[in-house]
Design a protein around this motif. Structure first.
Motif, mmCIF file in Angstrom:
data_model
loop_
_atom_site.group_PDB
_atom_site.id
_atom_site.type_symbol
_atom_site.label_atom_id
_atom_site.label_comp_id
_atom_site.label_asym_id
_atom_site.label_seq_id
_atom_site.Cartn_x
_atom_site.Cartn_y
_atom_site.Cartn_z
ATOM 1 N N HIS A 184 -9.913 -8.915 11.811
ATOM 2 C CA HIS A 184 -11.188 -8.420 11.288
ATOM 3 C C HIS A 184 -11.248 -8.387 9.770
ATOM 4 N N ARG A 185 -10.201 -8.946 9.151
ATOM 5 C CA ARG A 185 -10.128 -8.826 7.687
ATOM 6 C C ARG A 185 -11.346 -9.404 6.973
ATOM 7 N N SER A 186 -11.782 -10.618 7.348
ATOM 8 C CA SER A 186 -12.882 -11.222 6.587
ATOM 9 C C SER A 186 -14.185 -10.499 6.868
ATOM 10 N N GLU A 187 -14.323 -9.977 8.109
ATOM 11 C CA GLU A 187 -15.551 -9.240 8.408
ATOM 12 C C GLU A 187 -15.626 -7.984 7.556
ATOM 13 N N ILE A 188 -14.476 -7.298 7.425
ATOM 14 C CA ILE A 188 -14.473 -6.060 6.643
ATOM 15 C C ILE A 188 -14.746 -6.365 5.178
ATOM 16 N N ARG A 189 -14.195 -7.473 4.689
ATOM 17 C CA ARG A 189 -14.469 -7.828 3.295
ATOM 18 C C ARG A 189 -15.962 -8.094 3.106
ATOM 19 N N GLY A 190 -16.576 -8.707 4.136
ATOM 20 C CA GLY A 190 -18.009 -8.925 4.064
ATOM 21 C C GLY A 190 -18.767 -7.626 3.977
ATOM 22 N N ILE A 191 -18.377 -6.641 4.799
ATOM 23 C CA ILE A 191 -19.053 -5.348 4.775
ATOM 24 C C ILE A 191 -18.842 -4.672 3.428
ATOM 25 N N LEU A 192 -17.612 -4.758 2.892
ATOM 26 C CA LEU A 192 -17.330 -4.098 1.610
ATOM 27 C C LEU A 192 -18.141 -4.723 0.484
ATOM 28 N N LEU A 199 0.851 -1.184 0.000
ATOM 29 C CA LEU A 199 0.000 0.000 0.000
ATOM 30 C C LEU A 199 0.883 1.229 0.000
ATOM 31 N N VAL A 200 0.570 2.187 -0.869
ATOM 32 C CA VAL A 200 1.310 3.448 -0.822
ATOM 33 C C VAL A 200 0.445 4.441 -0.069
ATOM 34 N N THR A 234 -6.650 -7.807 0.148
ATOM 35 C CA THR A 234 -6.225 -8.970 0.944
ATOM 36 C C THR A 234 -4.714 -9.037 1.042
ATOM 37 N N LEU A 235 -4.143 -8.019 1.676
ATOM 38 C CA LEU A 235 -2.697 -7.990 1.848
ATOM 39 C C LEU A 235 -2.272 -9.117 2.760
ATOM 40 N N SER A 236 -1.153 -9.747 2.410
ATOM 41 C CA SER A 236 -0.620 -10.750 3.319
ATOM 42 C C SER A 236 0.014 -10.027 4.507
ATOM 43 N N GLU A 237 0.346 -10.812 5.549
ATOM 44 C CA GLU A 237 0.972 -10.222 6.749
ATOM 45 C C GLU A 237 2.208 -9.425 6.394
ATOM 46 N N VAL A 238 3.074 -10.059 5.588
ATOM 47 C CA VAL A 238 4.363 -9.434 5.235
ATOM 48 C C VAL A 238 4.123 -8.103 4.534
ATOM 49 N N ASP A 239 3.177 -8.109 3.555
ATOM 50 C CA ASP A 239 2.904 -6.885 2.803
ATOM 51 C C ASP A 239 2.367 -5.801 3.716
ATOM 52 N N PHE A 240 1.481 -6.193 4.639
ATOM 53 C CA PHE A 240 0.900 -5.192 5.540
ATOM 54 C C PHE A 240 1.996 -4.557 6.388
ATOM 55 N N VAL A 259 -7.224 0.006 7.190
ATOM 56 C CA VAL A 259 -7.736 -1.345 7.335
ATOM 57 C C VAL A 259 -8.606 -1.742 6.148
ATOM 58 N N THR A 260 -9.441 -0.805 5.642
ATOM 59 C CA THR A 260 -10.299 -1.189 4.504
ATOM 60 C C THR A 260 -9.471 -1.397 3.247
ATOM 61 N N GLN A 261 -8.478 -0.552 3.015
ATOM 62 C CA GLN A 261 -7.656 -0.739 1.822
ATOM 63 C C GLN A 261 -6.880 -2.054 1.891
ATOM 64 N N SER A 262 -6.374 -2.396 3.077
ATOM 65 C CA SER A 262 -5.653 -3.655 3.211
ATOM 66 C C SER A 262 -6.591 -4.838 2.984
ATOM 67 N N SER A 263 -7.794 -4.753 3.542
ATOM 68 C CA SER A 263 -8.750 -5.853 3.366
ATOM 69 C C SER A 263 -9.170 -5.963 1.914
#
Lengths: 203, 199
Positions: A106-114, A3-4, A76-82, A69-73
């Motif tokens: 909370h990644r999957s929950e946020i993806r659900g909301i998005l 992410l930039v 779906t950034l991996s741990e390393v990328d985040f 958090v929303t941009q990462s979700s």
């Protein structure tokens, strides 16, 4: 991918370094609650008073956290990328770890909301049908006219606003046969080489 | 492979998969589970506490419980829908891998209740604008603002029916003169004669 983060975003997030870990956790919780239910400005006032900072700073901090958090979700950034993306903020290991935990939990929950956000077209829910034969009417006795009466149930809206509405349709024999042949043609199109080639590449 | 209880189509994959789940409980418990599912199909509601107790020995989790209720509902309602007799159902289920005692228990429960299930399915079939109630009264008009002496009988009909599109109860009020009413009555009697001739 990384992410930039824009300069403004980094500035807003910089506020989080000035408070201790418990507050960061609290901000994380507030950010998620806002993502679930919508923003409530009163929470900003309360937090600002407790921390003795202007309301704007608190608002920017929470919103920056929500955006991160929303941009990462979204991607779906991996741990390393985040962690690499967050490194550019020069936060320090502990803060990076707590942000990472927040993201992972909370990644999957946020993806659900998005996924609920784009408006959806009415979707098929159920089709009730009955086959009738008209034997006579007031004007004409001794008939034999078959008709199919259907009620098509469609769901409108999504998430908590879903409602099911029914539409009554009457289909005569000719239209029914045509409808069946069109739908079978559509199913057959899935088996064509063109469709198979594309599906193979998507998987 | 075509199965009569699936309407001469292939058996759905999920049914095949869940039949092996059903085989895990004892055949006695399976018969009791069938009884509960039949109660659900007849609209009396399933007692989920009893179901949980029945499946506790085989250590079913909530997913397994839902799956076994779903597969039994499908088999029983589909067999009733296509009017399958219990011997055919028994042989088809055994072909799919349901053990013999389980199949016998299921088919016995099916045989006992299959006409009740068919009756219930018949009632819930699609019908538009069901007539719920009819009320009427006969008035005699003596006079009006237009004519001093009217002296006519009028029938008022109130029809309570479900709206065709909306499905909610709507009432329609109609008033008819004596002649119009006579025509309506004779036409309806002709329709009734035709309906009776069909039986």
């Amino acid at each position: 991918m990384l992410l930039v983060l824009s300069e403004e975003h980094k500035e807003h997030l910089a506020f989080l370094t000035k408070v201790d870990a418990a507050v960061v956790g609290e901000f994380g919780r507030i950010a998620l609650e806002f993502l679930r239910r919508g923003i409530s400005p009163k929470v900003y006032d309360g937090a600002a008073r407790k921390l003795s900072v202007p309301v704007e700073t608190v608002r920017h901090g929470v919103e920056a956290l929500m955006y991160l958090v929303t941009q990462s979700s979204k991607h779906t950034l991996s741990e390393v990328d985040f962690v690499d993306s967050v490194l550019s903020l020069e936060f320090g290991d502990e803060l990076n770890q707590s942000l990472l935990q927040l993201y992972l939990q909370h990644r999957s929950e946020i993806r659900g909301i998005l996924s609920l956000v784009p408006s959806s077209m009415p979707a098929y829910h159920n089709l009730e049908w009955r086959l009738d034969v008209q034997l006579a009417s007031r004007s004409l006795r001794r008939q034999a006219a078959p008709t199919l009466t259907t009620r098509l149930h469609l769901t409108h809206g999504h998430g908590s606003g879903t409602e099911v509405r029914g539409r009554v349709l009457r289909v005569d024999l000719g239209s029914l046969l045509h409808l069946i042949s069109i739908l079978e043609g559509a199913l057959g199109a899935l088996k064509s080489t063109h469709a198979r080639r594309i599906l193979r590449n998507i998987k | 492979m075509r199965f009569r209880f699936c309407g001469d189509l292939d058996c759905p994959d999920w049914v095949l998969a869940e039949i092996s789940t059903l085989a895990k409980i004892s055949s006695v418990k399976m018969k009791l589970l069938c009884a509960q599912v039949l109660k659900g199909l007849l609209g009396e509601g399933i007692d989920y506490d009893k179901v949980t107790k029945l499946t506790a020995d085989a250590k079913f989790d909530s997913g397994d419980i839902k799956a076994s209720v779903a597969v039994l509902s499908f088999i029983l309602s589909s067999a009733a829908k296509h009017d399958v007799d219990s011997e055919s159902l028994s042989s088809e289920l055994q072909q799919l891998g349901l053990p013999k005692e389980h199949t016998m228990g299921l088919c016995k429960s099916y045989e006992d209740k299959h006409s009740a299930v068919q009756e219930k399915l018949r009632e819930t079939s699609l019908r538009l604008g069901r007539l719920e109630a009819v009320s009427w009264r006969v008035d005699y008009t003596l006079s009006s603002s237009e004519m001093k002496e009217v002296n006519e009988a009028v029938v008022q009909l109130k029809l309570q029916a479900q709206g065709a599109e909306s499905g909610t109860s709507e009432s329609t009020l109609v008033s008819l003169s004596a002649d119009k009413f006579r025509v309506l009555l004779s036409e309806l009697k002709q329709a009734q004669t035709m309906m009776n001739a069909l039986r």
